[in-house]
Design a protein around this motif. Structure first.
Motif, PDB file in Angstrom:
ATOM      1  N   ALA A   1       0.033  -3.018  -4.764  1.00  0.00           N
ATOM      2  CA  ALA A   1      -1.103  -2.386  -5.438  1.00  0.00           C
ATOM      3  C   ALA A   1      -1.968  -1.623  -4.457  1.00  0.00           C
ATOM      4  N   SER A   2      -2.227  -2.231  -3.301  1.00  0.00           N
ATOM      5  CA  SER A   2      -3.050  -1.568  -2.283  1.00  0.00           C
ATOM      6  C   SER A   2      -2.383  -0.293  -1.786  1.00  0.00           C
ATOM      7  N   ARG A   3      -1.076  -0.373  -1.587  1.00  0.00           N
ATOM      8  CA  ARG A   3      -0.347   0.808  -1.100  1.00  0.00           C
ATOM      9  C   ARG A   3      -0.330   1.919  -2.140  1.00  0.00           C
ATOM     10  N   VAL A   4      -0.098   1.556  -3.394  1.00  0.00           N
ATOM     11  CA  VAL A   4      -0.071   2.559  -4.460  1.00  0.00           C
ATOM     12  C   VAL A   4      -1.429   3.237  -4.583  1.00  0.00           C
ATOM     13  N   ARG A   5      -2.491   2.453  -4.523  1.00  0.00           N
ATOM     14  CA  ARG A   5      -3.828   3.023  -4.647  1.00  0.00           C
ATOM     15  C   ARG A   5      -4.177   3.917  -3.461  1.00  0.00           C
TER      16      ARG A   5
END
Length: 310
Positions: A297-301
């Motif tokens: 999630a952090s990477r996608v954001r």
């Protein structure tokens, strides 16, 4: 790593539905052996992940974090009947009593996620928004009382619903939906022959700003007599499928997301399956990132600033 400093390797995620008896309390004929072995399987899985230093997302049923309860939860809108199940009088099926600490205190950086408070099926048409809100509220409180928090959510039985409620409670990522069926003889044969095409889903941001981290493979979908025959003759097709998925993630830069329950580990054969998969993942950690759902999630954001609603 690339010249610009960006890590473009593929990603492998393992998520775990940790529920003890709560995963079956709505069923008329629950799987007795899995329930009986659920605590043992939890410890075995935690030990194996620790041995190979592989982090996972442990999605915990919130009720497990309580020290005690009155057995009715009259303030919960699901109604007292939903909570009348008492684990056949066994505390060890209703409360974690140290099992969550075993994960949270591990030297491996596991993610602690939420699997609802009492294993309510959010995707069931009879599950009201009021019930979904109560599940998140009481989970948040149980986690906070245990000194924990969560950013990811795993829908019971992967039945997606009430995503707006998740967003209101600050959830950032979720797993739901069905992975391709890996339980057929054809899939088993293709896996062993190396011709199986692994499912590498693309994480996406939904209309509520939540990052959807879809599943690729349920690690215990192919069981029974056919699995035993294959294991004894040509090898475990589930392990072969997982290895193909890890290779595909490494070669394509995509995501391979495996999931299971601790209560799946009811025999040495099943434990050996997980150990082989973890050994393969460990041997390929230079080719793939081993991530949690929160990591994804952090990477996608970070790659898509527009993913975070204003």
């Amino acid at each position: 790593m690339h010249g610009d400093g960006t890590d473009r390797r593929g990603s492998v995620v393992i998520s775990i539905d940790a529920e003890l008896g709560w995963g079956f309390h709505d069923l008329e004929s629950p799987p007795r052996e899995r329930i009986e072995r659920s605590r043992e399987g939890w410890l075995v899985l935690a030990n194996l992940l620790g041995e190979y230093e592989i982090p996972a997302t442990w999605a915990i049923v919130g009720h497990l974090l309580l020290d005690d309860c009155d057995g009715t939860h009259a303030d919960h809108p699901a109604g007292e009947e939903w909570f009348t199940w008492d684990g056949e009088g066994r505390r060890d099926l209703r409360f974690a009593d140290g099992l969550v600490d075993r994960v949270a205190d591990s030297p491996v950086d596991h993610e602690i996620a939420c699997h609802t408070f009492s294993h309510v099926l959010f995707g069931d048409g009879d599950t009201s928004r009021e019930v979904a809100v109560a599940e998140l509220e009481q989970s948040r409180q149980a986690f906070a009382d245990a000194g924990l928090d969560f950013a990811s959510f795993v829908f019971p039985r992967n039945q997606v619903g009430h995503r707006d409620v998740l967003a209101e409670f600050g959830v950032e990522a979720y797993r739901g939906g069905r992975a391709p069926d890996g339980s057929t003889l054809r899939t088993a044969a293709e896996s062993l022959l190396g011709t199986y095409d692994p499912h590498l889903p693309e994480p996406t941001v939904d209309e509520y700003g939540l990052v959807f981290v879809p599943p690729s493979q349920y690690l215990f979908g192919f069981e029974g007599i056919y699995h035993e025959i294959a294991e004894a003759t040509v090898g475990d097709p589930v392990v072969a499928q997982a290895r193909l998925g890890i290779d595909a993630a490494a070669e394509s830069g995509g995501l391979y997301h495996m999931w299971l329950h601790p209560n799946n580990l009811t025999s040495p054969l099943q434990r050996r399956r997980i150990e082989r998969i973890l050994a393969s993942l460990d041997a390929n950690r230079h080719r793939v990132r081993i991530e949690t759902m929160a990591d994804v999630a952090s990477r996608v954001r970070s790659n898509d600033p527009a993913a975070v609603p204003e």
